[in-house]
Design a protein around this motif. Structure first.
Motif, PDB file in Angstrom:
ATOM      1  N   ARG A  21      10.514  22.534  11.034  1.00 59.65           N
ATOM      2  CA  ARG A  21      11.388  21.638  12.249  1.00 59.65           C
ATOM      3  C   ARG A  21      11.485  20.285  11.642  1.00 59.65           C
ATOM      4  O   ARG A  21      12.629  19.636  11.687  1.00 59.65           O
ATOM      5  N   ASP A  22      10.659  19.727  11.010  1.00 59.07           N
ATOM      6  CA  ASP A  22      10.593  18.365  10.373  1.00 59.07           C
ATOM      7  C   ASP A  22      11.742  18.447   9.303  1.00 59.07           C
ATOM      8  O   ASP A  22      12.564  17.652   9.208  1.00 59.07           O
ATOM      9  N   ALA A  23      11.910  19.298   8.519  1.00 60.68           N
ATOM     10  CA  ALA A  23      13.117  19.744   7.650  1.00 60.68           C
ATOM     11  C   ALA A  23      14.520  19.565   8.355  1.00 60.68           C
ATOM     12  O   ALA A  23      15.159  18.863   7.922  1.00 60.68           O
ATOM     13  N   ILE A  24      14.450  20.197   9.353  1.00 57.99           N
ATOM     14  CA  ILE A  24      15.652  20.456  10.027  1.00 57.99           C
ATOM     15  C   ILE A  24      15.872  19.303  10.692  1.00 57.99           C
ATOM     16  O   ILE A  24      17.216  18.460  10.800  1.00 57.99           O
ATOM     17  N   ASP A  25      14.976  18.071  11.215  1.00 55.91           N
ATOM     18  CA  ASP A  25      15.186  16.912  11.797  1.00 55.91           C
ATOM     19  C   ASP A  25      15.638  15.827  10.559  1.00 55.91           C
ATOM     20  O   ASP A  25      16.466  15.213  10.856  1.00 55.91           O
ATOM     21  N   GLY A  26      15.168  16.130   9.448  1.00 54.94           N
ATOM     22  CA  GLY A  26      15.809  15.474   8.352  1.00 54.94           C
ATOM     23  C   GLY A  26      17.329  15.698   8.058  1.00 54.94           C
ATOM     24  O   GLY A  26      18.120  14.978   7.816  1.00 54.94           O
ATOM     25  N   PHE A  27      17.661  17.045   8.057  1.00 59.34           N
ATOM     26  CA  PHE A  27      19.145  17.301   7.965  1.00 59.34           C
ATOM     27  C   PHE A  27      19.702  16.720   9.066  1.00 59.34           C
ATOM     28  O   PHE A  27      21.223  16.276   8.778  1.00 59.34           O
ATOM     29  N   ASN A  43      22.992  14.238   8.549  1.00 55.38           N
ATOM     30  CA  ASN A  43      24.202  14.507   9.033  1.00 55.38           C
ATOM     31  C   ASN A  43      24.736  13.524   9.764  1.00 55.38           C
ATOM     32  O   ASN A  43      25.938  13.165   9.898  1.00 55.38           O
ATOM     33  N   ARG A  44      23.871  13.182  10.902  1.00 55.43           N
ATOM     34  CA  ARG A  44      24.381  12.113  11.694  1.00 55.43           C
ATOM     35  C   ARG A  44      24.826  10.637  10.980  1.00 55.43           C
ATOM     36  O   ARG A  44      25.862  10.265  11.445  1.00 55.43           O
ATOM     37  N   ALA A  45      24.068  10.247  10.089  1.00 59.17           N
ATOM     38  CA  ALA A  45      24.311   9.212   9.107  1.00 59.17           C
ATOM     39  C   ALA A  45      25.765   9.237   8.380  1.00 59.17           C
ATOM     40  O   ALA A  45      26.663   8.445   8.545  1.00 59.17           O
ATOM     41  N   HIS A  46      25.957  10.578   7.776  1.00 62.20           N
ATOM     42  CA  HIS A  46      27.011  10.824   7.090  1.00 62.20           C
ATOM     43  C   HIS A  46      28.356  10.814   8.047  1.00 62.20           C
ATOM     44  O   HIS A  46      29.608  10.136   7.847  1.00 62.20           O
ATOM     45  N   ARG A  47      28.156  11.502   9.323  1.00 64.23           N
ATOM     46  CA  ARG A  47      29.128  11.211  10.509  1.00 64.23           C
ATOM     47  C   ARG A  47      29.349   9.953  10.821  1.00 64.23           C
ATOM     48  O   ARG A  47      30.561   9.380  10.874  1.00 64.23           O
TER      49      ARG A  47
END
Length: 124
Positions: free
Chosen positions: A102-108, A112-116
């Motif tokens: 879950r923590d890894a997915i939170d990082g993804f 992705n939010r930052a990139h967007r």
């Protein structure tokens, strides 16, 4: 209640309910015509069985643990107690793995939010 109603109320398939009975995990009474009838308490038992299966326990392990779950006592065998402790340790390890995932997915998600956000800013 009949098997169809138990299936509806517990979310288990009729096939699963029959399997639970074959494994000695669930009991029913038979009518004169051979139809299964379950007590009201069977709903909660099936929900509990489903949680145990979802946690990765096997039917043989569940069969060993059920007597302890429904009638804990000081006469519980050392083996049954050891199985409970071992299964809890396995669950703890699995939960730790899930939290790591879950923590890894939170990082993804954050990346992705930052990139967007950068893409939207660049388009403006």
């Amino acid at each position: 209640m009949r098997i169809g109603e138990l299936a509806d109320r517990s979310g288990a398939s009729i096939r699963s309910l029959r399997y639970y009975e074959e494994q000695g995990l669930l009991a029913s009474e038979r009518s004169a015509s051979g139809q299964r009838h379950y007590a009201e308490s069977a709903v909660e038992r099936v929900l509990f069985l489903r949680r145990l299966y979802a946690a990765g326990l096997t039917s043989s392990t569940i069969a060993q643990l059920l007597p302890c779950a429904y009638a804990p006592s000081t006469t519980t065998s050392d083996h049954a107690f050891d199985v409970m402790v071992e299964e809890r340790a396995k669950l703890d390890a699995h939960i730790a793995e899930l939290l790591h995932t879950r923590d890894a997915i939170d990082g993804f998600i954050a990346a992705n939010r930052a990139h967007r956000g950068e893409l939207i800013s660049a388009q403006q």
